[in-house]
Design an enzyme around this catalytic site. Structure first.
Site, mmCIF file in Angstrom:
data_model
loop_
_atom_site.group_PDB
_atom_site.id
_atom_site.type_symbol
_atom_site.label_atom_id
_atom_site.label_comp_id
_atom_site.label_asym_id
_atom_site.label_seq_id
_atom_site.Cartn_x
_atom_site.Cartn_y
_atom_site.Cartn_z
ATOM 1 N N ASN A 22 0.787 -1.233 0.000
ATOM 2 C CA ASN A 22 0.000 0.000 0.000
ATOM 3 C C ASN A 22 0.821 1.287 0.000
ATOM 4 O O ASN A 22 0.657 2.107 -0.875
ATOM 5 C CB ASN A 22 -0.983 0.039 1.183
ATOM 6 C CG ASN A 22 -2.079 -0.997 1.047
ATOM 7 O OD1 ASN A 22 -2.518 -1.282 -0.056
ATOM 8 N ND2 ASN A 22 -2.500 -1.569 2.157
ATOM 9 N N GLY A 24 4.471 1.703 1.469
ATOM 10 C CA GLY A 24 5.901 1.720 1.748
ATOM 11 C C GLY A 24 6.754 2.187 0.585
ATOM 12 O O GLY A 24 7.468 3.189 0.681
ATOM 13 N N ASP A 25 6.691 1.487 -0.546
ATOM 14 C CA ASP A 25 7.549 1.821 -1.678
ATOM 15 C C ASP A 25 7.206 3.184 -2.256
ATOM 16 O O ASP A 25 8.092 3.993 -2.545
ATOM 17 C CB ASP A 25 7.430 0.754 -2.769
ATOM 18 C CG ASP A 25 8.015 -0.583 -2.333
ATOM 19 O OD1 ASP A 25 8.138 -0.792 -1.116
ATOM 20 O OD2 ASP A 25 8.349 -1.392 -3.193
ATOM 21 N N TYR A 208 2.185 -4.205 11.594
ATOM 22 C CA TYR A 208 1.523 -5.363 11.016
ATOM 23 C C TYR A 208 0.788 -6.089 12.150
ATOM 24 O O TYR A 208 0.833 -5.658 13.306
ATOM 25 C CB TYR A 208 2.547 -6.289 10.353
ATOM 26 C CG TYR A 208 3.364 -5.629 9.274
ATOM 27 C CD1 TYR A 208 2.764 -5.253 8.066
ATOM 28 C CD2 TYR A 208 4.722 -5.376 9.446
ATOM 29 C CE1 TYR A 208 3.504 -4.637 7.060
ATOM 30 C CE2 TYR A 208 5.467 -4.774 8.439
ATOM 31 C CZ TYR A 208 4.855 -4.398 7.261
ATOM 32 O OH TYR A 208 5.597 -3.787 6.277
ATOM 33 N N GLN A 272 1.913 12.918 3.807
ATOM 34 C CA GLN A 272 3.215 12.666 4.427
ATOM 35 C C GLN A 272 3.602 13.748 5.419
ATOM 36 O O GLN A 272 4.169 13.445 6.475
ATOM 37 C CB GLN A 272 4.277 12.506 3.343
ATOM 38 C CG GLN A 272 4.150 11.205 2.575
ATOM 39 C CD GLN A 272 5.287 10.981 1.605
ATOM 40 O OE1 GLN A 272 5.802 11.922 1.009
ATOM 41 N NE2 GLN A 272 5.690 9.737 1.414
ATOM 42 N N ARG A 288 6.147 0.547 10.846
ATOM 43 C CA ARG A 288 6.475 -0.620 10.037
ATOM 44 C C ARG A 288 7.104 -0.169 8.721
ATOM 45 O O ARG A 288 7.139 1.013 8.404
ATOM 46 C CB ARG A 288 5.213 -1.439 9.757
ATOM 47 C CG ARG A 288 4.271 -0.809 8.739
ATOM 48 C CD ARG A 288 2.989 -1.590 8.605
ATOM 49 N NE ARG A 288 2.275 -1.260 7.374
ATOM 50 C CZ ARG A 288 0.962 -1.306 7.236
ATOM 51 N NH1 ARG A 288 0.209 -1.631 8.280
ATOM 52 N NH2 ARG A 288 0.392 -1.026 6.081
ATOM 53 N N GLU A 290 9.548 0.736 5.561
ATOM 54 C CA GLU A 290 10.783 1.508 5.403
ATOM 55 C C GLU A 290 10.564 3.003 5.588
ATOM 56 O O GLU A 290 11.273 3.651 6.358
ATOM 57 C CB GLU A 290 11.409 1.266 4.027
ATOM 58 C CG GLU A 290 12.681 2.079 3.797
ATOM 59 C CD GLU A 290 13.396 1.707 2.508
ATOM 60 O OE1 GLU A 290 14.038 2.599 1.911
ATOM 61 O OE2 GLU A 290 13.341 0.542 2.106
ATOM 62 N N ASP A 291 9.596 3.571 4.892
ATOM 63 C CA ASP A 291 9.389 5.019 4.973
ATOM 64 C C ASP A 291 9.057 5.436 6.399
ATOM 65 O O ASP A 291 9.679 6.346 6.960
ATOM 66 C CB ASP A 291 8.276 5.444 4.013
ATOM 67 C CG ASP A 291 8.029 6.943 4.041
ATOM 68 O OD1 ASP A 291 8.975 7.706 3.754
ATOM 69 O OD2 ASP A 291 6.900 7.366 4.365
#
Length: 395
Positions: A22, A24-25, A208, A272, A288, A290-291
């Site tokens: 959703n 993260g990337d 999570y 953000q 949770r 990376e970002d």
């Protein structure tokens, strides 16, 4: 799809992102794209395969429009095959090993083989890791069958890696925000959260599923002082169905309910900037991916990192590598307590997470001071965007 192969290459960069989990990337690539435009005046074309998920962190985005611009970044719907004109720029980035469309690979190969052409710098932006091997792999080329080189770019915590995403004024903005408690109270009010006083303990939760969260909530209910847990609709709540007053699908943002001295607040989604300010406003953050993991560090507050589970528990290797770096300058008793809380949360060990959470109180002041000092040390005088620009200029 029409193609423009004219030379010289255009100044813009193309970043391709496949949305995973959703937010993260796309969270990482969106921050990077905005920073490259704002601080380096580099035109960015951001190609995204899932605009609907993207719109959750960029509410103004229209998932039905194939082309739109926000914060100076051109956002394109990435369909396969591409159905939007592609003009080769000076840099092409595959975010997190997403596979470039075959048409783009063909264009890069053609430009490389043409004697009067200059091929784009082709980069694979990898996931952030604190593991030792990252230093040895960062910046290495991989020769494709056509002879084109694709460079591997690894974000990381040392000077021999690609650095960490951090906007130039972020820390100053954070310090100004945290210097006045009225900022956080105004934010809570804006988010529809009621009954939070400036002296209350506030914990954000973006994890999570794990039984460790339910165990902590049970502990917090018995707290001697009020605790507020701020949780968006999503995966964290699946761990708390036994104490929710209704089905998760029926929860609405702004809803809250109190059990003992714990109040659970259902958060609305935010952009953000709003998420950064939420992390700045809480006393402890559970994050949770990376970002969010990196933004929790920049918030200068203690945190738990719930890392994405992998086969054979390899995610715990990544967790241990980061904890070793983060705890390098911490006294042993503080490092052990914080590390054990993180490990127990990730393993879903309910008894251990409760025991070690209770021990955090005795080291809280030292842990807070470390959280404040860590961002400056972790940045190593150069953020990811500046190192990336320098890498491209030198390649």
């Amino acid at each position: 799809m029409s193609v423009n192969n004219s030379n010289p290459l255009h100044h813009h960069w193309d970043i391709f992102c496949t949305v995973v989990d959703n937010y993260g990337d796309i969270g990482v690539t969106w921050r990077l794209a905005k920073q490259l435009v704002a601080e380096y005046d580099i035109p960015i074309n951001l190609w995204v395969d899932d605009l609907l998920s993207f719109s959750h962190i960029l509410p103004m985005l229209d998932p039905q429009k194939s082309k739109q611009t926000f914060n100076g970044v051109n956002i394109f719907q990435w369909n396969n095959p591409l159905d939007i004109e592609f003009t080769a720029g000076s840099v092409v980035i595959e975010a997190f090993a997403c596979e470039l469309p075959s048409q783009i690979k063909s264009i890069i190969n053609q430009l490389h083989q043409h004697p009067l052409s200059q091929a784009p710098t082709w980069l694979n932006l990898e996931y952030l890791s604190a593991e030792d091997w990252v230093e040895g792999c960062h910046g290495l080329p991989s020769s494709q069958p056509s002879g084109v080189k694709k460079w591997f770019y690894f974000p990381g915590f040392t000077t021999k890696t690609g650095g960490l995403i951090c906007e130039r004024e972020l820390f100053n903005q954070r310090d100004e925000w945290q210097a006045d408690s009225t900022h956080k109270l105004a934010l809570f009010k804006k988010l529809g959260l009621q009954g939070i006083n400036a002296e209350d303990t506030v914990i954000s939760v973006f994890s999570y599923e794990t039984p460790a969260l339910a165990a902590l909530c049970e502990l917090w209910q018995a707290s001697l002082t009020p605790i507020h847990a701020l949780i968006p609709k999503g995966r964290s709540l699946h761990s708390l169905t036994s104490i929710l007053p209704c089905d998760i699908k029926d929860l609405i943002p702004g809803q809250q309910f109190t059990i003992g001295n714990l109040t659970l607040h259902i958060l609305p989604m935010t952009d953000q900037n709003g998420f950064d300010r939420l992390l700045w406003s809480c006393d402890f953050n559970i994050v949770r991916g990376e970002d969010s993991f990196l933004r929790a560090q920049w918030a200068a507050k203690p945190f738990i990192w719930h890392i994405y589970p992998q086969e054979d528990d390899y995610h715990l290797v990544k967790l241990q590598a980061f904890m070793q770096i983060y705890c390098d300058n911490l006294a042993p008793e503080i490092a052990t307590t914080w590390s054990e809380v993180n490990l127990a949360f990730n393993q879903g060990n309910t008894n251990a997470v409760v025991m070690h959470w209770q021990q955090l109180h005795s080291v809280n002041l030292s842990l807070m001071q470390h959280a404040i000092e860590w961002p400056i040390n972790a940045l190593n005088e150069a953020d990811l965007a500046s190192r990336l620009v320098q890498f491209v200029n030198n390649s």
